[in-house]
Design a protein around this motif. Structure first.
Motif, PDB file in Angstrom:
ATOM      1  N   UNK A  43       0.836  -1.204   0.000  1.00  0.00           N
ATOM      2  CA  UNK A  43       0.000   0.000   0.000  1.00  0.00           C
ATOM      3  C   UNK A  43       0.874   1.259   0.000  1.00  0.00           C
ATOM      4  N   UNK A  44       1.969   1.209   0.774  1.00  0.00           N
ATOM      5  CA  UNK A  44       2.879   2.356   0.769  1.00  0.00           C
ATOM      6  C   UNK A  44       3.468   2.571  -0.620  1.00  0.00           C
ATOM      7  N   UNK A  45       3.851   1.460  -1.274  1.00  0.00           N
ATOM      8  CA  UNK A  45       4.519   1.576  -2.575  1.00  0.00           C
ATOM      9  C   UNK A  45       3.565   2.029  -3.673  1.00  0.00           C
ATOM     10  N   UNK A  46       2.343   1.514  -3.670  1.00  0.00           N
ATOM     11  CA  UNK A  46       1.469   1.688  -4.841  1.00  0.00           C
ATOM     12  C   UNK A  46       0.079   2.241  -4.532  1.00  0.00           C
ATOM     13  N   UNK A  47      -0.197   2.519  -3.257  1.00  0.00           N
ATOM     14  CA  UNK A  47      -1.508   3.081  -2.923  1.00  0.00           C
ATOM     15  C   UNK A  47      -2.531   2.003  -2.604  1.00  0.00           C
ATOM     16  N   UNK A  48      -3.740   2.444  -2.266  1.00  0.00           N
ATOM     17  CA  UNK A  48      -4.791   1.542  -1.782  1.00  0.00           C
ATOM     18  C   UNK A  48      -5.203   0.478  -2.805  1.00  0.00           C
ATOM     19  N   UNK A  49      -5.077   0.788  -4.094  1.00  0.00           N
ATOM     20  CA  UNK A  49      -5.512  -0.168  -5.127  1.00  0.00           C
ATOM     21  C   UNK A  49      -4.369  -1.031  -5.661  1.00  0.00           C
ATOM     22  N   UNK A  50      -3.388  -1.269  -4.819  1.00  0.00           N
ATOM     23  CA  UNK A  50      -2.194  -2.007  -5.267  1.00  0.00           C
ATOM     24  C   UNK A  50      -2.528  -3.387  -5.843  1.00  0.00           C
ATOM     25  N   UNK A  51      -3.614  -4.005  -5.374  1.00  0.00           N
ATOM     26  CA  UNK A  51      -3.916  -5.376  -5.826  1.00  0.00           C
ATOM     27  C   UNK A  51      -4.302  -5.447  -7.306  1.00  0.00           C
ATOM     28  N   UNK A  52      -4.635  -4.280  -7.885  1.00  0.00           N
ATOM     29  CA  UNK A  52      -4.949  -4.285  -9.325  1.00  0.00           C
ATOM     30  C   UNK A  52      -3.704  -4.569 -10.162  1.00  0.00           C
ATOM     31  N   UNK A  53      -2.558  -4.065  -9.694  1.00  0.00           N
ATOM     32  CA  UNK A  53      -1.328  -4.257 -10.491  1.00  0.00           C
ATOM     33  C   UNK A  53      -0.484  -5.420  -9.995  1.00  0.00           C
ATOM     34  N   UNK A  54      -0.541  -5.704  -8.696  1.00  0.00           N
ATOM     35  CA  UNK A  54       0.325  -6.751  -8.144  1.00  0.00           C
ATOM     36  C   UNK A  54      -0.436  -8.073  -8.094  1.00  0.00           C
ATOM     37  N   UNK A  55      -0.309  -8.837  -9.168  1.00  0.00           N
ATOM     38  CA  UNK A  55      -0.953 -10.147  -9.248  1.00  0.00           C
ATOM     39  C   UNK A  55       0.082 -11.234  -8.978  1.00  0.00           C
ATOM     40  N   UNK A  56      -0.369 -12.436  -8.790  1.00  0.00           N
ATOM     41  CA  UNK A  56       0.555 -13.554  -8.586  1.00  0.00           C
ATOM     42  C   UNK A  56       1.466 -13.727  -9.810  1.00  0.00           C
ATOM     43  N   UNK A  57       0.878 -13.527 -10.998  1.00  0.00           N
ATOM     44  CA  UNK A  57       1.662 -13.666 -12.240  1.00  0.00           C
ATOM     45  C   UNK A  57       2.783 -12.627 -12.282  1.00  0.00           C
ATOM     46  N   UNK A  58       2.418 -11.402 -11.879  1.00  0.00           N
ATOM     47  CA  UNK A  58       3.389 -10.299 -11.879  1.00  0.00           C
ATOM     48  C   UNK A  58       4.561 -10.627 -10.941  1.00  0.00           C
ATOM     49  N   UNK A  59       4.245 -11.123  -9.760  1.00  0.00           N
ATOM     50  CA  UNK A  59       5.296 -11.429  -8.794  1.00  0.00           C
ATOM     51  C   UNK A  59       6.168 -12.586  -9.276  1.00  0.00           C
ATOM     52  N   UNK A  60       5.538 -13.575  -9.880  1.00  0.00           N
ATOM     53  CA  UNK A  60       6.330 -14.708 -10.382  1.00  0.00           C
ATOM     54  C   UNK A  60       7.305 -14.225 -11.459  1.00  0.00           C
ATOM     55  N   UNK A  61       6.796 -13.362 -12.314  1.00  0.00           N
ATOM     56  CA  UNK A  61       7.623 -12.808 -13.402  1.00  0.00           C
ATOM     57  C   UNK A  61       8.847 -12.070 -12.814  1.00  0.00           C
ATOM     58  N   UNK A  62       8.625 -11.311 -11.739  1.00  0.00           N
ATOM     59  CA  UNK A  62       9.733 -10.588 -11.094  1.00  0.00           C
ATOM     60  C   UNK A  62      10.721 -11.570 -10.472  1.00  0.00           C
ATOM     61  N   UNK A  63      10.206 -12.543  -9.735  1.00  0.00           N
ATOM     62  CA  UNK A  63      11.107 -13.524  -9.110  1.00  0.00           C
ATOM     63  C   UNK A  63      11.923 -14.289 -10.161  1.00  0.00           C
ATOM     64  N   UNK A  64      11.311 -14.555 -11.309  1.00  0.00           N
ATOM     65  CA  UNK A  64      12.024 -15.317 -12.340  1.00  0.00           C
ATOM     66  C   UNK A  64      13.218 -14.555 -12.918  1.00  0.00           C
ATOM     67  N   UNK A  65      13.197 -13.227 -12.766  1.00  0.00           N
ATOM     68  CA  UNK A  65      14.339 -12.441 -13.262  1.00  0.00           C
ATOM     69  C   UNK A  65      15.547 -12.529 -12.318  1.00  0.00           C
ATOM     70  N   UNK A  66      15.320 -13.025 -11.100  1.00  0.00           N
ATOM     71  CA  UNK A  66      16.384 -12.958 -10.074  1.00  0.00           C
ATOM     72  C   UNK A  66      17.265 -14.207 -10.090  1.00  0.00           C
TER      73      UNK A  66
END
Length: 360
Positions: A337-360
């Protein structure tokens, strides 16, 4: 509107050589000859008489060396508390943590668990602690985590990685002696210093930002730039400035919050045991879309100090393992919520997080 009423560290001493005043600071705090002081010291100092010879043990005082190879765990806190109870006749007069963020967090947690029933995992969360801990002192020997000033002690428990966030967590006394940081290896110095830098970026770009957080964050960010980017500072000046950056960076997030890098690095830490500083660096390196300016500067600092980050740490993970990290990360709602505001769940999906982790 109700405002947060946070405690601060009531006493702090700053200066090279101030560690030598430890014994006179502690003497009036001794409750009785049967109530010892317990020193939790990073075991890198085991054969370092330069530091340990200055700790004066009397009566039943105990010096316990603790490994900081891994992130602090709730099971480790409970084992230390058990050991201390068995070793001592009365409740200790105080707990003194000497080391990096791991040791400082352990000291804070042990202090709390000596006066609260149950296991430390029961207190992971916000404002669950009922009783004030025993007197506790923090003495950092590396700069950057902000653990010396924060109201949390971050622990990996059986189910999650989450701090004991409470008004009873902050230290009663902190000793900031930059001379204690003189032997830190370069990569460790960089990773832990970057923890501070990332605190600043996440605080200063977050939706929770306010004038209180900003004043500390701005100061810490400037100090980080001086230490990691500008011309070569004299060693002593560099050590003192980074120690102040750590303090101010910690203060900045006390009244705001961290963000995306911390939310993701908690997942790495829980699943893979990645240490916090290096974990933050691995994550932050991939976060251009969230912190374009901050990441650009980070890459410059990385190049300047010839730091090679580990690559492909998530390359061989299976679906279940990605799911564990994603669950941990998504549970840290205040950070998102601090990073992206109250509607953060619209952009932060499980797919999005997996994609980020896969880059690491």
């Amino acid at each position: 509107m109700s405002y947060k009423n946070f405690p601060m560290v009531p006493r702090v001493i700053f200066g090279r050589g101030s560690f030598n005043q430890l014994n006179e600071i502690l003497a009036p705090k001794r409750l009785s000859i049967n109530a010892p002081f317990i020193y939790l010291v990073d075991d890198v100092f085991k054969n370092n008489s330069w530091l340990t010879s200055r700790i004066q043990l009397s009566y039943d005082d105990k010096l316990i060396f603790v490994s900081s190879k891994e992130e602090p765990k709730t099971s480790q806190v409970d084992a230390l508390v058990e050991e201390i109870i068995l070793l001592t006749k009365e409740r200790p007069s105080g707990v003194i943590g000497i080391g990096g963020g791991t040791l400082l967090d352990l000291a804070k947690a042990v202090s709390i668990m000596l006066t609260n029933n149950g296991e430390s995992k029961d207190y992971q969360g916000w404002d669950l602690v009922k009783n004030e801990g025993v007197y506790h002192v923090g003495i950092p020997t590396i700069s950057g985590t902000g653990a010396e000033v924060s109201r949390t002690t971050v622990l990996t428990g059986p189910d999650r990685k989450l701090g004991i966030n409470s008004d009873f967590t902050p230290f009663d006394q902190v000793i900031l002696d930059s001379e204690l940081t003189k032997d830190v290896p370069t990569d460790q110095w960089f990773y832990t210093g970057m923890d501070c830098y990332i605190h600043c970026v996440e605080s200063l770009t977050g939706t929770y930002l306010n004038a209180f957080s900003q004043s500390y964050g701005d100061m810490a960010l400037e100090l980080c730039k001086e230490v990691f980017l500008n011309g070569e500072l004299p060693e002593v000046e560099s050590q003192e400035k980074l120690m102040m950056a750590s303090w101010h960076g910690g203060m900045s997030i006390v009244y705001s919050q961290v963000g995306v890098a911390h939310a993701l690095s908690y997942g790495l830490s829980y699943l893979l045991g990645t240490k916090h500083g290096i974990g933050n660096c691995i994550v932050f390196d991939q976060l251009e879309e969230f912190y374009p300016e901050g990441v650009k500067l980070f890459k410059e600092m990385k190049a300047k100090h010839n730091i090679e980050l580990p690559k492909g740490i998530c390359a061989d993970l299976i679906d279940e393992q990605f799911d564990i990290m994603i669950d941990i990360s998504l549970s840290l709602e205040p950070l998102w919520e601090n990073a992206l505001g109250k509607n953060w769940e619209k952009t932060i999906t499980r797919e999005k997080l997996r994609e980020l982790y896969q880059k690491m």
